[in-house]
Enzyme design. Structure first.
Site, PDB file in Angstrom:
ATOM      1  N   ARG A  45      10.852 -15.409   5.268  1.00 31.77           N
ATOM      2  CA  ARG A  45       9.482 -15.426   4.732  1.00 31.77           C
ATOM      3  C   ARG A  45       8.598 -16.280   5.637  1.00 31.77           C
ATOM      4  NH1 ARG A  45       8.520 -19.058   1.317  1.00 31.77           N
ATOM      5  NH2 ARG A  45      10.253 -18.642  -0.090  1.00 31.77           N
ATOM      6  N   TYR A  97     -15.568  -2.091   1.460  1.00 35.77           N
ATOM      7  CA  TYR A  97     -14.376  -1.340   1.057  1.00 35.77           C
ATOM      8  C   TYR A  97     -14.102  -1.600  -0.439  1.00 35.77           C
ATOM      9  CZ  TYR A  97      -9.501  -0.001   0.661  1.00 35.77           C
ATOM     10  OH  TYR A  97      -8.333   0.571   0.246  1.00 35.77           O
ATOM     11  N   ASP A 169     -14.012  -7.519   8.955  1.00 36.09           N
ATOM     12  CA  ASP A 169     -12.968  -6.505   8.773  1.00 36.09           C
ATOM     13  C   ASP A 169     -13.167  -5.483   9.899  1.00 36.09           C
ATOM     14  OD1 ASP A 169     -11.515  -4.233   8.036  1.00 36.09           O
ATOM     15  OD2 ASP A 169     -11.758  -4.616   5.891  1.00 36.09           O
ATOM     16  N   LYS A 194      -4.232   1.722   8.922  1.00 37.11           N
ATOM     17  CA  LYS A 194      -5.110   2.728   9.511  1.00 37.11           C
ATOM     18  C   LYS A 194      -4.802   2.871  11.012  1.00 37.11           C
ATOM     19  CE  LYS A 194      -6.611   2.419   5.302  1.00 37.11           C
ATOM     20  NZ  LYS A 194      -7.712   1.568   4.894  1.00 37.11           N
TER      21      LYS A 194
HETATM   22  C1  LIG Z   1      -7.899   0.578   3.824  1.00 36.77           C
HETATM   23  C2  LIG Z   1      -8.807  -0.546   4.062  1.00 36.77           C
HETATM   24  C3  LIG Z   1      -8.542  -1.828   3.559  1.00 36.77           C
HETATM   25  C4  LIG Z   1      -7.338  -2.108   2.671  1.00 36.77           C
HETATM   26  O1  LIG Z   1      -6.157  -1.982   3.358  1.00 36.77           O
HETATM   27  P1  LIG Z   1      -4.737  -1.622   2.660  1.00 36.77           P
HETATM   28  O2  LIG Z   1      -3.820  -1.610   3.815  1.00 36.77           O
HETATM   29  O3  LIG Z   1      -4.932  -0.279   2.006  1.00 36.77           O
HETATM   30  O4  LIG Z   1      -4.454  -2.682   1.673  1.00 36.77           O
HETATM   31  C5  LIG Z   1      -9.407  -2.851   3.873  1.00 36.77           C
HETATM   32  N1  LIG Z   1     -10.507  -2.634   4.620  1.00 36.77           N
HETATM   33  C6  LIG Z   1     -10.811  -1.410   5.105  1.00 36.77           C
HETATM   34  C7  LIG Z   1     -12.043  -1.241   5.924  1.00 36.77           C
HETATM   35  C8  LIG Z   1      -9.981  -0.335   4.850  1.00 36.77           C
HETATM   36  O5  LIG Z   1     -10.292   0.881   5.319  1.00 36.77           O
END
Ligand SMILES: *Cc1c(COP(=O)(O)O)cnc(C)c1O
Length: 391
Positions: A45, A97, A169, A194
């Site tokens: 961890r 988001y 982000d 993504k």
């Molecule tokens: C998908 C997404 C998230 C969340 O990510 P997860 O891996 O689904 O928890 C956060 N910010 C953006 C811009 C996203 O497209």
């Protein structure tokens, strides 16, 4: 040396065996020579060599001091918000988001952390919203699904003046196109689910901190709260990142052509893509990023849910699904999917119209993707029942 070359050669070969691929250390614990005497790892961890390889890689990609890998993008965002305490305020981009909105409003408000949503495409509105309690400014650029662009450098300056952290982000842009830390941000987060992963086969999150002090606090939370990424998924993200430059450039090349095609189509009302000179923030996008990404959104002249649903259910290559950034092209209808939980009026005022359709451009040949969209418009006008709603 180019960034892509540096990246490929910064992934270490295994010092023990010479293995070219990073080994997957599927272990929970590590043998110690004496209590507290170990080879850098004591419990998985707290640290795992496969995860460490990924964490060092993303720190390098984003030009930060510390990289950390989490079980999801939301777990990564959650770790950053733990830097705050009761009474603190967040200023966040209004087109945020949905999962981040839910975390801020339904989880952290319980602990007395408040959030204000601002149109961050106008830095003066960010400056006006700041109070002595504001501790973090939260940006996404481009945003989802309307691809708004905020001036990261201008907002970083405002954040510095008021002693707040700026977190970006960077999921949509990826470090290939945009490095927020170089533009003055303090922290970058990613949903590695993504583009970093890139193959729609895992859920993962990344945080990169510019300074090592913030990095150490975040690392402390990662271990204390335990939302770590496992070794196999860490390896998958490394494997994804190995082709990130190639993939993302192709996603963007096709996205530009798809956006230009949509702009000329008579059934389309508005096209949202930062690479179009008609995009309201095109100049800022050019200034701060090297490319415009692989997501394109558009609305129909017939601005109804029925018309959009007809479209998203008649594409062939574009698969109807949540998520984005993978090799296969995806189509989604935000009003009924990602943004369903937001009240209709609020959703519409944020620019998410009833007919808004979002495309995640995959790695198929560009002309096949354009042909699929073109055929879909024909297919839905040929269907009698649909004709009433699309004409
Ligand atoms: C998908 C997404 C998230 C969340 O990510 P997860 O891996 O689904 O928890 C956060 N910010 C953006 C811009 C996203 O497209």
């Amino acid at each position: 040396m180019s960034n892509a070359t540096q990246l490929i050669h910064s992934i270490p070969t295994d010092p023990l065996t010479g293995a070219v691929s990073v080994p997957i250390y599927q272990t929970s614990t590590f043998v110690q020579e004496a209590p507290g005497v170990n080879r850098g790892y004591d419990y998985a961890r707290s640290g795992n060599p496969t995860r460490s390889a990924l964490e060092e890689l993303v720190a390098r990609l984003e030009n930060g001091s510390t990289g950390l890998a989490f079980a999801s993008g939301l777990a990564a965002i959650d770790a950053v918000i733990k830097l705050l305490k009761t009474g603190d305020e967040i200023i966040a981009v209004d087109d945020i988001y949905g999962g981040a909105f839910r975390l801020f409003n339904n989880v952290y408000e319980q602990f007395g952390i408040t959030v204000r949503y601002v149109d961050t495409t106008r830095p003066e509105l960010v400056a006006a919203a700041i109070t002595p309690k504001t501790k973090i400014i939260w940006l996404e650029s481009p945003t989802n699904p309307t691809l708004k662009i905020s001036d990261i450098q201008a907002i970083a300056k405002i954040a510095k003046q008021h002693n707040c952290l700026l977190c970006v982000d960077n999921t949509f842009a990826t470090p290939v196109f945009q490095q927020p830390l170089d533009l003055g941000a303090d922290i970058v987060v990613h949903s590695a689910t993504k583009y970093l992963g890139g193959h729609s086969d895992l859920i993962a999150g990344i945080v990169v901190a510019k300074d090592s002090e913030t990095g150490a606090r975040l690392k402390y939370f990662q271990n204390a709260c335990g939302n770590i990424l496992g070794p196999f998924d860490s390896w998958l993200v490394i494997r994804g990142i190995e082709t990130l430059h190639l993939r993302v450039r192709q996603h963007a090349r096709s996205a530009q052509q798809v956006a230009e095609f949509l702009q000329t189509h008579p059934a389309v009302d508005q096209v949202f893509y930062p690479g179009l000179s008609t995009h309201p923030n095109h100049t800022v996008a050019r200034k701060q990023s090297r490319g415009f990404g692989g997501i394109v959104s558009f609305t129909l002249k017939n601005d109804t849910e029925a018309a959009a649903i007809a479209f998203v259910t008649h594409t062939r290559l574009f698969k109807l699904a949540e998520s984005l950034g993978g090799i296969k092209s995806l189509v989604s209808h935000p009003a009924n999917m990602t943004h369903k939980s937001i009240p209709a009026e609020k959703r519409r005022s944020a620019g998410v119209k009833d007919s808004l359709i979002r495309l995640s451009i995959g790695l198929e040949e560009t002309e096949d993707l354009v042909a699929d969209l073109s055929d879909t418009f024909q297919r839905i006008t040929q269907t009698n029942t649909i004709q009433q709603v699309t004409v």
